[in-house]
Design a protein around this motif. Structure first.
Motif, PDB file in Angstrom:
ATOM      1  N   ARG A 326       6.065  -5.989  -6.183  1.00  0.00           N
ATOM      2  CA  ARG A 326       7.288  -5.233  -5.990  1.00  0.00           C
ATOM      3  C   ARG A 326       7.260  -3.897  -6.729  1.00  0.00           C
ATOM      4  O   ARG A 326       8.112  -3.052  -6.516  1.00  0.00           O
ATOM      5  N   ILE A 327       6.276  -3.727  -7.599  1.00  0.00           N
ATOM      6  CA  ILE A 327       6.159  -2.466  -8.328  1.00  0.00           C
ATOM      7  C   ILE A 327       5.848  -1.329  -7.367  1.00  0.00           C
ATOM      8  O   ILE A 327       6.325  -0.215  -7.512  1.00  0.00           O
ATOM      9  N   SER A 328       5.049  -1.613  -6.350  1.00  0.00           N
ATOM     10  CA  SER A 328       4.629  -0.586  -5.408  1.00  0.00           C
ATOM     11  C   SER A 328       5.105  -0.952  -4.004  1.00  0.00           C
ATOM     12  O   SER A 328       4.543  -1.855  -3.380  1.00  0.00           O
ATOM     13  N   PRO A 329       6.129  -0.292  -3.475  1.00  0.00           N
ATOM     14  CA  PRO A 329       6.630  -0.612  -2.140  1.00  0.00           C
ATOM     15  C   PRO A 329       5.569  -0.329  -1.072  1.00  0.00           C
ATOM     16  O   PRO A 329       4.708   0.541  -1.240  1.00  0.00           O
ATOM     17  N   PRO A 330       5.627  -1.038   0.057  1.00  0.00           N
ATOM     18  CA  PRO A 330       4.670  -0.790   1.136  1.00  0.00           C
ATOM     19  C   PRO A 330       4.965   0.529   1.849  1.00  0.00           C
ATOM     20  O   PRO A 330       6.062   1.081   1.734  1.00  0.00           O
ATOM     21  N   TYR A 331       3.987   1.019   2.597  1.00  0.00           N
ATOM     22  CA  TYR A 331       4.195   2.213   3.402  1.00  0.00           C
ATOM     23  C   TYR A 331       3.402   2.096   4.696  1.00  0.00           C
ATOM     24  O   TYR A 331       2.543   1.231   4.861  1.00  0.00           O
ATOM     25  N   ILE A 332       3.706   2.972   5.641  1.00  0.00           N
ATOM     26  CA  ILE A 332       3.149   2.884   6.994  1.00  0.00           C
ATOM     27  C   ILE A 332       1.843   3.668   7.076  1.00  0.00           C
ATOM     28  O   ILE A 332       1.762   4.812   6.634  1.00  0.00           O
ATOM     29  N   LEU A 333       0.835   3.034   7.683  1.00  0.00           N
ATOM     30  CA  LEU A 333      -0.458   3.685   7.886  1.00  0.00           C
ATOM     31  C   LEU A 333      -0.660   4.138   9.326  1.00  0.00           C
ATOM     32  O   LEU A 333      -1.416   5.074   9.588  1.00  0.00           O
ATOM     33  N   GLY A 334      -0.041   3.444  10.281  1.00  0.00           N
ATOM     34  CA  GLY A 334      -0.243   3.791  11.675  1.00  0.00           C
ATOM     35  C   GLY A 334       0.662   2.972  12.572  1.00  0.00           C
ATOM     36  O   GLY A 334       1.282   1.997  12.132  1.00  0.00           O
ATOM     37  N   PHE A 335       0.721   3.372  13.855  1.00  0.00           N
ATOM     38  CA  PHE A 335       1.618   2.712  14.795  1.00  0.00           C
ATOM     39  C   PHE A 335       0.987   2.703  16.180  1.00  0.00           C
ATOM     40  O   PHE A 335       0.462   3.719  16.648  1.00  0.00           O
ATOM     41  N   ALA A 336       1.024   1.534  16.853  1.00  0.00           N
ATOM     42  CA  ALA A 336       0.537   1.393  18.229  1.00  0.00           C
ATOM     43  C   ALA A 336       1.743   1.296  19.145  1.00  0.00           C
ATOM     44  O   ALA A 336       2.406   0.257  19.220  1.00  0.00           O
ATOM     45  N   GLU A 337       2.050   2.371  19.851  1.00  0.00           N
ATOM     46  CA  GLU A 337       3.306   2.473  20.584  1.00  0.00           C
ATOM     47  C   GLU A 337       3.404   1.486  21.756  1.00  0.00           C
ATOM     48  O   GLU A 337       4.504   1.003  22.074  1.00  0.00           O
ATOM     49  N   ASP A 338       2.297   1.187  22.423  1.00  0.00           N
ATOM     50  CA  ASP A 338       2.345   0.318  23.600  1.00  0.00           C
ATOM     51  C   ASP A 338       2.748  -1.107  23.248  1.00  0.00           C
ATOM     52  O   ASP A 338       3.231  -1.853  24.099  1.00  0.00           O
ATOM     53  N   ARG A 339       2.540  -1.502  22.002  1.00  0.00           N
ATOM     54  CA  ARG A 339       2.843  -2.874  21.585  1.00  0.00           C
ATOM     55  C   ARG A 339       3.868  -2.943  20.468  1.00  0.00           C
ATOM     56  O   ARG A 339       4.170  -4.016  19.963  1.00  0.00           O
ATOM     57  N   ASN A 340       4.385  -1.784  20.060  1.00  0.00           N
ATOM     58  CA  ASN A 340       5.321  -1.734  18.929  1.00  0.00           C
ATOM     59  C   ASN A 340       4.753  -2.461  17.712  1.00  0.00           C
ATOM     60  O   ASN A 340       5.430  -3.250  17.043  1.00  0.00           O
ATOM     61  N   VAL A 341       3.488  -2.195  17.435  1.00  0.00           N
ATOM     62  CA  VAL A 341       2.800  -2.776  16.291  1.00  0.00           C
ATOM     63  C   VAL A 341       2.528  -1.658  15.286  1.00  0.00           C
ATOM     64  O   VAL A 341       2.024  -0.596  15.659  1.00  0.00           O
ATOM     65  N   TYR A 342       2.883  -1.901  14.030  1.00  0.00           N
ATOM     66  CA  TYR A 342       2.564  -0.899  13.015  1.00  0.00           C
ATOM     67  C   TYR A 342       1.742  -1.522  11.896  1.00  0.00           C
ATOM     68  O   TYR A 342       1.766  -2.737  11.669  1.00  0.00           O
ATOM     69  N   PHE A 343       0.976  -0.675  11.231  1.00  0.00           N
ATOM     70  CA  PHE A 343       0.120  -1.094  10.124  1.00  0.00           C
ATOM     71  C   PHE A 343       0.806  -0.711   8.814  1.00  0.00           C
ATOM     72  O   PHE A 343       1.217   0.431   8.617  1.00  0.00           O
ATOM     73  N   LEU A 344       0.897  -1.686   7.937  1.00  0.00           N
ATOM     74  CA  LEU A 344       1.635  -1.553   6.697  1.00  0.00           C
ATOM     75  C   LEU A 344       0.715  -1.870   5.527  1.00  0.00           C
ATOM     76  O   LEU A 344      -0.037  -2.847   5.580  1.00  0.00           O
ATOM     77  N   MET A 345       0.770  -1.073   4.481  1.00  0.00           N
ATOM     78  CA  MET A 345      -0.056  -1.322   3.301  1.00  0.00           C
ATOM     79  C   MET A 345       0.825  -1.685   2.113  1.00  0.00           C
ATOM     80  O   MET A 345       1.828  -1.020   1.838  1.00  0.00           O
TER      81      MET A 345
END
Length: 397
Positions: A326-345
């Motif tokens: 919880r010290i470091s919140p996640p953030y977005i790395l990328g997004f696949a629009e056709d499937r509404n899938v995103y990559f989170l770190m």
């Protein structure tokens, strides 16, 4: 018998089957049409090729493979994603065996002055700012097209390249006898050197020429560097560190700037992304700490357009983060629009998250903070080269 051919002909003490009763699967054209309906997963055609020599011959035919790719182009699986290394484009697979491709299956050596602008419809767009070129790469076939940057975006031009996108027309069709490449379209966007206007230009591969340069006034345009999102016939880019979205309507060939409220778009380019809304329209996915908020662009009865918070997702509940994470919140790395899938770190790894169902798959521990460019395509390269890649897929299950 007279008056027509009998279904059964007596002769020699036996029966001869009429051609009308021949096994339909003995017809290669009919069998090919059936095999075209196999799912587009990488292991489908290799498995079919092991049934018999005839099936192997049919699914290895280049004309069949072109038809197979064309049929499934809009339902292609998400094979993995590309990232930029020092001098190479790196591919990381995301599928499970037997469909998981080897990490080194796709590779492209580049100079140090190149940047990936995005992936879409089985193509990768790369900007070489040293040679003033755009590279359109099809990793499946290996085709590489070089497109010169238009003069307006070149040295001494009125515009500076900031980002771009590649796509194919929704109606593209590949016939079995065609050998020429499938047409594509490149959209290039940028700004003037005073950051007061946004510019865009389109290159259709069918004409081989850039269209007219279009522009619009822009209150502020920091470098974009966030891959575009395609919604309908429009491309969208979020500004980096500014509460604006750049809209490029490809059908109308016009640019517009959309203001985003600060409460749904913080000054952090790795915490928000433009995503397609359910049923059409535009949403913004915004991360705030360990929560994700989905904001929807809505036009009210009085004609005024605004943003409404649609829902809030507690990421820590879905990701099962440990207290120390919880010290470091996640953030977005990328997004696949056709499937509404995103990559989170997060601290412990990279996650692939489906936006509607919230199905989550942990991929691996994080190694860098690169932008991830999701790559979806129909993988048939193994069949084109005699099935060796396909055999490797099956052996590695």
């Amino acid at each position: 018998m007279s008056g027509g051919e009998s279904l059964l002909t007596v002769g020699g003490g036996g029966h001869r089957r009429s051609p009308a009763l021949a096994d339909p699967l003995e017809n290669d054209d009919l069998l090919s049409d059936i095999l075209l309906r196999l799912p587009p997963s990488p292991s489908s055609l290799p498995r079919a090729s092991l049934v018999c020599r005839r099936w192997c011959r049919l699914v290895s035919d280049p004309a069949f493979l072109r038809r197979f790719r064309a049929r499934h182009r809009r339902s292609a699986p998400l094979l993995g994603f590309f990232t930029r290394a020092s001098r190479n484009v790196l591919f990381t697979p995301t599928l499970e065996p037997p469909d998981r491709l080897p990490p080194g299956r796709f590779s492209l050596e580049l100079g140090s002055r190149c940047r990936i602008l995005g992936c879409r419809h089985g193509l990768v767009l790369i900007h070489n700012w040293l040679d003033l070129q755009l590279l359109v790469w099809d990793p499946i076939t290996g085709d590489l097209s070089r497109v010169a940057v238009p003069p307006e975006f070149g040295d001494g031009g009125s515009a500076v390249v900031e980002d771009g996108a590649v796509l194919r027309a929704a109606s593209d069709v590949v016939h079995g006898g065609e050998d020429h490449p499938i047409p594509f379209l490149v959209a290039l966007v940028g700004n003037d050197r005073e950051f007061t206007r946004a510019f865009a230009c389109v290159y259709p591969s069918e004409t081989g020429e850039w269209g007219n340069l279009i522009s619009t006034a822009c209150p502020s345009m920091n470098p974009l560097y966030i891959p575009s999102t395609l919604v309908g016939s429009s491309l969208y880019w979020l500004f980096c560190m500014d509460p604006y979205i750049l809209e490029f309507d490809l059908d109308r060939q016009c640019l517009a700037v959309i203001r985003v409220p600060l409460n749904c778009c913080p000054y952090d380019n790795i915490c928000h992304w433009v995503v397609p809304a359910e049923g059409g329209g535009l949403d913004i996915l915004c991360l705030s700490g360990h929560s994700a908020q989905l904001w929807m662009k809505k036009t009210h009865r009085d004609g005024v357009t605004g943003w409404v918070r649609q829902r809030t997702i507690k990421l820590d509940e879905h990701l099962s983060l440990n207290p120390d994470e919880r010290i470091s919140p996640p953030y977005i790395l990328g997004f696949a629009e056709d499937r509404n899938v995103y990559f989170l770190m997060s601290n412990t790894g990279v996650f692939m998250v489906q936006l509607e169902s919230m199905q989550i798959k942990k991929l691996f521990r994080p190694s860098d903070c690169s932008v991830y460019h999701p790559f979806a395509s129909v993988y048939t390269a193994g069949m084109l080269f005699g099935g060796h890649d396909g055999a490797e897929l099956l052996l590695n299950t």
